[in-house]
Write a protein that holds these residues in place. Structure first.
Motif, mmCIF file in Angstrom:
data_model
loop_
_atom_site.group_PDB
_atom_site.id
_atom_site.type_symbol
_atom_site.label_atom_id
_atom_site.label_comp_id
_atom_site.label_asym_id
_atom_site.label_seq_id
_atom_site.Cartn_x
_atom_site.Cartn_y
_atom_site.Cartn_z
ATOM 1 N N LEU A 100 6.133 10.682 10.791
ATOM 2 C CA LEU A 100 5.928 9.932 9.662
ATOM 3 C C LEU A 100 4.355 9.471 9.482
ATOM 4 N N CYS A 101 3.923 9.527 8.300
ATOM 5 C CA CYS A 101 2.462 9.154 8.238
ATOM 6 C C CYS A 101 2.179 7.718 8.388
ATOM 7 N N GLY A 102 2.969 6.820 7.681
ATOM 8 C CA GLY A 102 3.136 5.609 7.875
ATOM 9 C C GLY A 102 1.662 4.836 7.417
ATOM 10 N N LEU A 125 3.046 8.562 -1.414
ATOM 11 C CA LEU A 125 2.117 9.062 -0.307
ATOM 12 C C LEU A 125 0.875 8.589 -0.759
ATOM 13 N N CYS A 126 0.094 8.721 0.586
ATOM 14 C CA CYS A 126 -1.174 8.343 0.618
ATOM 15 C C CYS A 126 -2.042 9.582 0.008
ATOM 16 N N MET A 127 -3.252 9.145 -0.467
ATOM 17 C CA MET A 127 -4.059 10.195 -1.155
ATOM 18 C C MET A 127 -4.216 11.398 -0.193
ATOM 19 N N PHE A 150 3.918 1.481 3.149
ATOM 20 C CA PHE A 150 3.219 2.320 3.602
ATOM 21 C C PHE A 150 3.403 3.976 2.908
ATOM 22 N N CYS A 151 2.804 4.936 3.519
ATOM 23 C CA CYS A 151 3.005 6.144 3.133
ATOM 24 C C CYS A 151 4.195 6.985 3.708
ATOM 25 N N ASP A 152 5.031 7.600 2.736
ATOM 26 C CA ASP A 152 6.454 8.024 3.156
ATOM 27 C C ASP A 152 6.436 9.531 3.597
#
Ligand SMILES: [Zn+2]
Ligand SMILES: [Zn+2]
Ligand SMILES: [Zn+2]
Ligand SMILES: [Zn+2]
Ligand SMILES: [Zn+2]
Ligand SMILES: [Zn+2]
Ligand SMILES: [Zn+2]
Length: 1746
Positions: A100-102, A125-127, A150-152
């Motif tokens: 997970l990016c998180g 998603l984050c960039m 947070f980013c999924d």
């Protein structure tokens, strides 16, 4: 205060103790002890108060230094059992990084969601992840984060495909199954466990600690002083202002400190505002409480002992530390999760995690943030523990929500906000539903919070208090949670899931029961309603639940068993609600056309009726779903249909629709706007899916189960029309009762509405389950009908379509099949246009059309048909077939009651309407008949397959009416009506019906009808094609004619000064074939050329421009400008002291003059301006509104074009060419020397004369000694005063414009006597010419012939004004300016402060010299020529410019030597020689360059802009037409020729060395040149040629900008995020706009960051991009501004101002260039003016605060 003193000494005393401290030893000791918790607590008890909270400031730096050393380090030593850096590195090596990016989002950071692959819109998603994912090629949405979340990336449940980005792609070896603890030694695990449990427990204890003066057991400090903090807590009740005001009073601080306190309280949730002994703090507390308790509950303040605060501070640090340490290893993370969720001593729900959650609402913001972050990085990152955490969360759900509802902080600061992280994970949601009964829990909790009910148990919002309303708002977040849980439908059902879902469904029905029938209305008769009843709350609830209701149905539809069970439950709930609906009502019997039915007596217009019927509507939805199932086809007996009572089902939806019809008919006017609004939302796209649409479905369902005659009679009865159609002679009704016009009118509308309803019940088949369609058929049809109104932009279409819970309309799947996309131009939007073949789906009575939409669509469709040469009839379209459950609905069309109604209306229409029938009524009747025919046709066509058709419409309408006998049949009526003169508009439809009928009959008699039809069709098609060709031809002819007309009448299209401009009117009639614009041989205007006649736009009189005539003026706008600035860092000048005589070559500030080109008499203008002034004064007194222009500053709008202006330029004739020795001179360079000598003598004489006069004035005779008396040369009369040739009005206007230029250019008060007035005028002339020269280069246009008239006129009058403005100034002043100007070229020791030639803009110098020279020349009678002088100035300045270029602009790197032809050779040699001469003068300062080619290129390129500007200048000054070569690009020789210069410019030097050498020497020996020559190569802000300024480069993808802005922090409030980051497009600076923190004072006014920036960067004019809003902002001065469309477009060619739609945005270069052009043209202020005139609300905005 004593305590404070001792504490201040403490740190130094402790220093030695700190130095001796060893973390390693402490850790070693801890390893030995038996009771570790006690030992650690002792350590903390000892050190924490010594490090933290020793002074008034809570976060001094030594805390950050000491805490890791004394507190964290021993913990890490203990944990690792070795040097922590070594131990942690080892851990990191074994770490299995989470997939997970998180990444936790900052406020304003861009987030991306894939519209195609995301499980729901909360999956983002984050960039970084996005750019590395497959989704960037998909259709995605981009938004800015509100912070938190947070980013999924890596969450396989969040994405239908592509769950991993490149970075988070899992390794092939499947490690996810392995227990992360396997890599750790048992000792390590044990130690970690110990540390984590002690520290987490400590942190939880401290953060949830409520006592102010005591500490938990074991943490009591060894010594305690009388030191306290007065702690102020945040609430959402008090405003910033209130807090600031109170603080200033309570703790005696400055406003600035108070602002900073308030900001911190708002950000962190608490802040100590006072430090001292108990008494001291207590006192502040009581003042604050007293001051804030008046209206609301007081601010929360606590007086806390410093040691308590200290431990709380460290507790936060400890949590952060835990968050950091678990990043090293997934094993540590898992241990922390274990510790956190371990059941505590108090049994269930007592783990540390539970304790934190349950205390959430008691903690301050900062503490909540820290532990929420820890949860996110631990519990939510570990798949196993995420599940366990979710269970605990669900168990506590009710408590948490109740706490949240009571709390007043925003949801983002509540632990309940974490629900999105768990509930949206499908597997977790399912597990929570089955194991924790989450669905029921959420719904029950929601119901518990809405306890306010009326007698019938309905929700009642009517008398809500403010507090209840607040609670209602907060409780809505529960609906959000329910939505998360339901957002993904199960693909597989277990029995347990069925059971729990149905339990939840039952709970939901309970909720709907409370809504069924809420907010009922009763028709108001007699008087108007007194108070508008509350209706919004109920609709808010309905809107919030809309998606839930739809999702409930979708869940049901995915499992047949569930669907049937749910249907039963819903039905029984509905029955329960309306069990008593016949109570106390006598049944009545209705009979018509031989049919009769029993019903109840009920009148919508007299009894209670409610719009809220969610239960009925849910049942309608489920019924349609049932109809889709296989059971419905095959075993309908299994359905619980027998329990239905169709009249009961339709009763309430029908009442609701009748209510709408009656409101339409004006029967409910006295009920006010509340009802109108409800009806509006009932049909609105946000609600209709679960309101209007379902009511219609329910009527369809009910009607399909009833005898159509019965259904229609009940309907007539509810519409209160039964009596009209049931009477025996209803066909003559209006002859009988014409009593009350209003009632007749009302009934007409009701009949129209009733007929429309019948049309919809039979015709609306695009709901899956009702008709045999798929869901995208429905969307396609919606789109077609929207586009039938007009072509629409993507966003307009989206707005018109309902969105599902994923914010999708489903449009993308179908749009291309029905529409064509047309790209936008530089303005406007991209548009979708209906494909012609899709128009056949058009239904005039489409159920979602409003009346307005309907008439627009009708008009548009008829127009298109006419254009195509077709019959403009709009017949009903062919419809899909009904599903079996609904199939009987078609019988409505052929039932007796309907035919009776149709017949009656047709009969009425036999006579012209006397109000007894209406056009719309007839139109609807014809439409219904048409529908019958179309239906019949479909049946006939398909009867080949299934031969059981008993739909025989033609037969029915051919039958004569029954009672009274012998009434004509419908067909007979139509045949008659066909020829009725009063029915012209309906003829085409009647004809169509009769024609279709014929075909039908032929079809029926089994003739080969199809061939007839085909033939007919082919014929029509051929005709249409011919018509189209004819039309195209006519169009082509017309546009050709138009072009001619414009060409021939150009003058009509452009009012201009063309006569005044010799360059266009007269061509080569000078004696010489070569054209010169300057010098003795220059072109001269003949008499006729000089006569110019113009027309005043105000009085329309013609006027010749003459020196002694009435003054004519041009409206003009003068503004300061930095558009050409090469140095934006230069500080603004002090306006009172600044000497503008020499313009610096960096052009940092200039004065630009523009004009719209409209001409007036000066007296007409003056009268106009006075009227504007007077009007403005009156207006300000009356309304206090502002205008787009500032009259007090001399601004006005051009009376013709409304262009913003602030002064006028007088028009002047060409200067008299009294060429005394004209044409005799050849260009003789000896003469130049001679001329210069004479001029020098003249100057000397003039100078000493001036000095003498000055000395005499200053009463000193003693100064006389220093002044040599220089006799003037022959013919030079020092005491001569030339006569001013101009008329008085022209003189007045010369002063007016001069003063305006001076005032605006220097930002000073007007003073016509100021010696700087003429300088500013010359400067403005030079600057404006330069800027236009740049503009022409940038747009790649030729120098002459391409300027628009307004610029042409402006430049010409500006230049001529420049040459005349000296006449209204003091001659001595102008002469003195000339002397100083000349001294810059011809060094003169007696003139002081002469700048070196590197610091002078040469074009400005040339213009000033030429324009100031007449003041000197007028004294001369020796016979020198003014033209000669101009030429000499040009030569001198040109040589100086060459020197300037060579000194400053020879680039570092020498390119390859180029071979060139002989002609160039000479120039190269000369320039080399010249350069070397310069080197000898300057010594080693100048770099050695031996490439002549290179130098020559450099000179040529560097000097070109100057030559072009000079050509423009002399062209306008002397009126010489430009040679044709200059009307095209590419120009060197022509340019030099026109300027009377040798094309080898170096000849200017070599032909006249005798004169030039000493000058060269003089320039080079200026100290300025000498000092800068040392570092000339490092002068980087400009080189010649100065390049045109650009607006900054913008990234192609808008999200890059958002990302950049999200990391931007406010420069003033230490590291805070800026709320409105705004980018200056001129210099690229990012600003913190629209915020208190960055306000500053400018000229005595508080202004925002943008306004302040414009004054430094753009001389008051600014162009910004508001990044969060995606909006361009134009600012001018402190009061003017407007928003402008940004240069970013989505794929549909639309901007997204406000960033609401989230479509990816890309830079549109064309539009950006357009903005850049506005800027370069100095049109920003004008643009703002136009925008403000067009939209008055823009005037009211406080632009200066941005
Ligand atoms: Zn990410
Ligand atoms: Zn990723
Ligand atoms: Zn995707
Ligand atoms: Zn006039
Ligand atoms: Zn104008
Ligand atoms: Zn800027
Ligand atoms: Zn700021």
């Amino acid at each position: 205060m004593a305590a404070v003193e001792t504490d201040r000494d403490a740190p130094s005393a402790l220093c030695s103790e700190f130095l001796n401290f060893s973390a390693k030893d402490t850790a070693a000791k801890w390893l030995q002890v038996s009771n570790l918790p006690k030992e650690v607590y002792q350590h903390l008890a000892c050190y924490v108060p010594k490090i933290y909270c020793l002074g008034p400031n809570l976060n001094p730096q030594n805390e950050d230094l000491l805490a890791p050393l004394l507190l964290q380090s021993p913990l890490e030593w203990y944990l690792c059992g070795e040097e922590p850096s070594v131990g942690l590195a080892k851990l990191e090596q074994n770490n299995q990084p989470s997939q997970l990016c998180g990444h936790v989002f900052k406020v304003g950071e861009p987030t991306y969601s894939c519209r195609e692959c995301a499980a729901d819109p909360t999956c983002v998603l984050c960039m970084q992840c996005f750019l590395g994912s497959v989704h960037k090629e998909h259709r995605y949405r981009m938004t800015t984060s509100g912070g938190g979340g947070f980013c999924d990336c890596g969450d396989t449940e969040a994405w239908k495909k592509g769950p991993y980005c490149q970075k988070h792609e899992p390794n092939i070896s499947d490690s996810s199954q392995k227990d992360p603890l396997a890599n750790l030694s048992d000792e390590m695990i044990a130690r970690t466990y110990n540390v984590f449990s002690i520290i987490l427990k400590y942190a939880v204890d401290m953060l949830t600690w409520e006592k102010e003066d005591e500490l938990p057991e074991g943490l009591e400090p060894p010594a305690r002083g009388d030191t306290y903090y007065c702690m102020l807590f945040n609430d959402e009740v008090h405003t910033y202002e209130q807090v600031i005001y109170t603080l200033q009073k309570a703790v005696n601080c400055t406003q600035k400190e108070a602002v900073s306190f308030a900001t911190t309280v708002d950000r962190d949730g608490r802040k100590s505002v006072r430090f001292g002994d108990f008494q001291f703090c207590e006192q502040a507390k009581s003042v604050i409480v007293r001051n804030t308790s008046r209206q609301t509950k007081p601010l929360r303040v606590q007086v806390m002992h410093s040691s308590v605060v200290a431990h709380q501070c460290f507790a936060l640090k400890a949590l952060t530390w835990l968050g950091q340490i678990i990043r090293y290893s997934d094993a540590l993370r898992r241990i922390l999760c274990q510790v956190g969720l371990q059941r505590g001593p108090e049994g269930e729900n007592s783990s540390l995690v539970d304790t934190l959650m349950l205390c959430d609402s008691k903690m301050w913001k900062g503490a909540r943030n820290v532990y929420h972050q820890l949860f996110m990085s631990s519990l939510l990152m570990d798949t196993k523990y995420k599940k366990l955490f979710a269970i605990q969360f669900a168990k506590n759900y009710e408590r948490l929500q109740s706490d949240y509802v009571k709390d007043d902080h925003d949801r983002e600061f509540s632990v309940t906000d974490l629900s999105v992280q768990m509930f949206t994970v499908p597997s977790l949601a399912r597990m929570l539903i089955t194991e924790e009964n989450l669905m029921t829990t959420i719904i029950r909790t929601f119901m518990d919070h809405l306890r306010h009910r009326d007698l019938h148990g309905h929700f009642q919002f009517e008398r809500y208090t403010a507090q209840q309303a607040f609670k209602f708002r907060r409780v809505q977040s529960l609906i959000g949670d329910l939505k998360y849980v339901l957002i993904s439908r199960p693909t597989e059902w277990t029995d347990q899931l069925r059971e729990k879902y149905l339990e939840g469904f039952s709970a939901f029905l309970e909720l709907l029961k409370c809504m069924q029938g809420m907010d009922p209305v009763v028709r108001q008769v007699g008087q108007h309603i007194e108070m508008e009843p509350e209706w919004e709350a109920a609709f808010t609830l309905q809107m919030k639940l809309t998606h839930i209701i739809s999702m409930m149905q979708e869940w049901c539809s995915s499992d047949e068993r569930v669907l049937i069970e749910a249907y039963k439950k819903c039905l029984s709930a509905l029955t329960h609600c309306h069990s008593g609906f016949t109570d106390g009502e006598q049944p009545i019997t209705l009979s018509m056309c031989g049919h009769s039915v029993d019903t109840i007596r009920y009148c919508v217009s007299q009894e209670k009726v409610s719009i809220h019927l969610p239960l009925s509507r849910l049942l309608a939805g489920l019924h349609a779903l049932l109809s889709k199932t296989e059971v419905a086809y095959r075993f309908p007996e299994l359905l619980p249909l027998s329990e239905l009572s169709p009249p009961m089902l339709i009763e309430h939806p029908l009442r609701c629709l009748v209510l709408c019809a009656q409101v339409h008919a004006g029967m409910w006017r006295r009920n006010g706007f509340s009802l109108v609004n409800q009806i509006y939302y009932y049909h609105n796209v946000k609600c209709r899916v679960e309101m209007f649409d379902k009511d219609l479905s329910m009527l369809q369902a009910g009607a399909s189960m009833m005898d159509p005659n019965h259904f229609l009679m009940i309907m007539l009865s509810r519409f209160e029309l039964y009596h009209i159609f049931s009477s025996a002679d209803c066909r003559k009704r209006y002859n009988r009762e014409n009593a009350n016009k209003d009632v007749v009118q009302q009934n007409n509308t009701l009949i129209e509405e009733m007929l429309h309803l019948v049309i919809m019940i039979v015709g609306e088949r695009y709901t899956a389950g009702v008709g045999q369609v798929e869901c995208f058929d429905e969307i396609r049809r919606e789109i077609v009908h929207q586009l039938c109104i007009r072509p629409m932009a993507h966003s307009e279409l989206v707005k018109a379509l309902p969105e599902n819970e994923n914010k999708e309309t489903g449009m993308e799947r179908v749009i291309d099949s029905v529409a064509l996309f047309k790209k936008p131009g530089v303005t406007g939007k991209g548009l979708y246009k209906l494909r012609p073949e899709s128009a056949k789906m058009f239904n005039l009575y489409f159920h979602h059309y409003s009346r307005a939409d309907q008439s627009k669509a009708e008009e548009a469709q008829r127009k298109i048909k006419r254009q195509n040469g077709e019959d403009s009839v709009l017949p009903p379209p062919v419809l899909p077939r009904f599903c079996p459950l609904f199939a009987s609905l078609v019988n409505i069309l052929q039932c007796d009651v309907l035919l009776g109604i149709l017949g009656a209306v047709l009969q009425w229409a036999m006579e012209p309407s006397g109000g007894h029938w209406s056009e719309s009524m007839l139109q609807r009747v014809l439409h219904l008949i048409g529908m019958g025919l179309v239906e019949e046709q479909q049946h006939l066509l398909s009867s080949a397959e299934d031969n059981d058709t008993n739909f025989n419409f033609t037969l029915k309408i051919s039958r004569p009416g029954e009672a009274p006998a012998n009434t004509p049949s419908i067909l007979a009526l139509l045949e008659t009506l066909q020829n009725a003169p009063h029915l012209e508009v309906h003829k085409d439809m009647i004809r169509w019906i009769l024609k279709v009928k014929l075909i039908q009959i032929s079809l029926q008699s089994h003739l080969i009808g199809s061939t007839v039809r085909d033939k007919d069709k082919a014929e029509r098609k051929r005709k249409a094609e011919m018509a189209r060709l004819r039309r195209e031809k006519i169009m082509a002819q017309m546009s050709e004619m138009q072009r001619h007309f414009i060409n021939e009448n150009k003058e009509l299209f452009q009012q201009s000064l063309e006569e005044l401009d010799p360059s266009t009117s007269s061509t080569l009639d000078s004696c010489d074939s070569t054209l010169f614009c300057v010098g003795p041989r220059r072109w001269r205007a003949g008499g006729s050329d000089r006569r110019q006649v113009v027309t005043c736009i105000l009085c329309q009189e013609e006027q010749e421009i003459r020196i002694d005539g009435k003054a004519m003026v041009l409206a003009a706008f003068v503004q300061r400008s930095t558009v050409m600035s090469k140095n934006r860092k230069r500080p603004p000048h002090n306006p009172d002291k600044y000497d503008p005589l020499f313009m610096h070559p960096d052009l940092s500030f200039g004065t630009h003059t523009g004009s719209c080109g409209h001409i007036m008499h000066s007296h007409c203008w003056q009268r106009y301006f006075e009227a504007v002034q007077a009007k403005e004064q009156r207006r300000q007194q009356r309304l206090r509104v502002h205008t787009s222009y500032d009259v007090e500053n001399g601004e006005f709008l051009c009376p013709l074009c409304e262009c913003l202006s602030n002064t006028v330029i007088p028009l002047l004739p060409l200067t008299k060419t009294s060429c005394r020795y004209c044409n005799k001179h050849t260009l003789d360079f000896d003469l130049q020397l001679q001329w210069l000598n004479i001029t020098s003598l003249q100057m000397k004489a003039l100078l000493s004369a001036h000095r003498k006069a000055k000395a005499a004035d200053a009463d000193g005779v003693d100064d006389m000694d220093g002044v040599n008396d220089c006799p003037p040369p022959d013919g030079f009369k020092l005491d001569y005063t030339p006569k001013n040739p101009y008329s008085s009005t022209i003189k007045e206007m010369l002063t007016t414009f001069g003063t305006a230029t001076y005032k605006v250019g220097l930002k000073v008060h007007p003073n016509e006597q100021d010696p700087r007035v003429p300088i500013m005028c010359w400067g403005s002339c030079a600057y404006t010419i330069q800027s236009i020269e740049r503009l022409l280069v940038d747009e790649e246009k030729p120098l002459f012939g391409s300027l628009p008239c307004r610029q042409d006129d402006c430049l010409s009058s500006l230049t001529r004004f420049g040459s005349a403005c000296w006449t209204v100034s003091s001659h001595a002043t102008v002469q003195n300016h000339f002397i100083r100007l000349l001294a810059a070229l011809v060094p003169d020791p007696r003139v002081e402060n002469t700048p070196c030639i590197l610091d002078i803009d040469m074009f400005h110098l040339l213009v000033s010299l030429v324009l100031s020279h007449p003041a000197v020349f007028s004294l001369d009678s020796s016979g020198l020529s003014a033209d000669t002088a101009q030429l000499h100035f040009l030569h001198l300045v040109t040589v100086a410019h060459i020197v300037q270029i060579l000194l400053s602009s020879v680039p570092e790197e020498v390119q390859m030597e180029q071979e060139s032809g002989g002609a160039e050779r000479e120039e190269e040699e000369k320039v080399c020689m010249f350069y070397n001469t310069l080197r000898t003068h300057l010594g080693s300062g100048l770099r050695e360059v031996d490439s002549g080619w290179h130098l020559w290129c450099c000179v040529k390129a560097g000097i070109l802009p100057y030559l072009r500007a000079a050509a423009l200048f002399f062209h306008y000054l002397n009126g010489a037409p430009a040679p044709p070569e200059l009307h095209s690009v590419g120009e060197w020789e022509a340019l030099c020729g026109y300027l009377c210069l040798p094309s080898n410019l170096l000849q200017l030097f070599y032909n006249n060395r005798e004169l030039m050498e000493p000058l060269l020497h003089g320039w080079c020996s200026h100290p300025g040149v000498r000092s800068s020559s040392v570092h000339y190569s490092t002068i980087s802000y400009f080189r010649f040629p100065r390049e045109s300024n650009h607006l900054i480069e913008l990234p192609g993808d808008y999200s890059a900008l958002i990302n950049q802005a999200s990391s931007f922090t406010c420069p003033k409030s230490g590291g805070d995020k800026s709320r409105a980051p705004t980018l200056c497009l001129v210099c690229g600076a990012m600003l913190c706009s629209q915020s208190y923190c960055c306000q500053s004072e400018l000229e005595g006014v508080d202004v925002g960051a943008c306004t302040a920036h414009t004054f430094a960067c753009g001389a008051g004019v600014g162009i910004f991009l508001r990044v969060r809003e995606s909006q361009v902002l134009f600012l001018a001065g402190k009061t003017k501004g407007c928003f402008y469309a940004p240069p970013y477009l989505d794929d549909y060619g639309e901007t997204d101002q406000g960033l609401r739609r989230g479509n990816p945005l890309h830079l549109c270069q064309e539009r950006y260039r357009k903005i850049q052009k506005l800027w370069r043209q100095h049109s920003i202020t004008e643009e703002i003016g136009h925008a403000q005139e067009a939209n008055q609300t823009l005037v009211g905005i406080d632009w200066q605060h941005l």
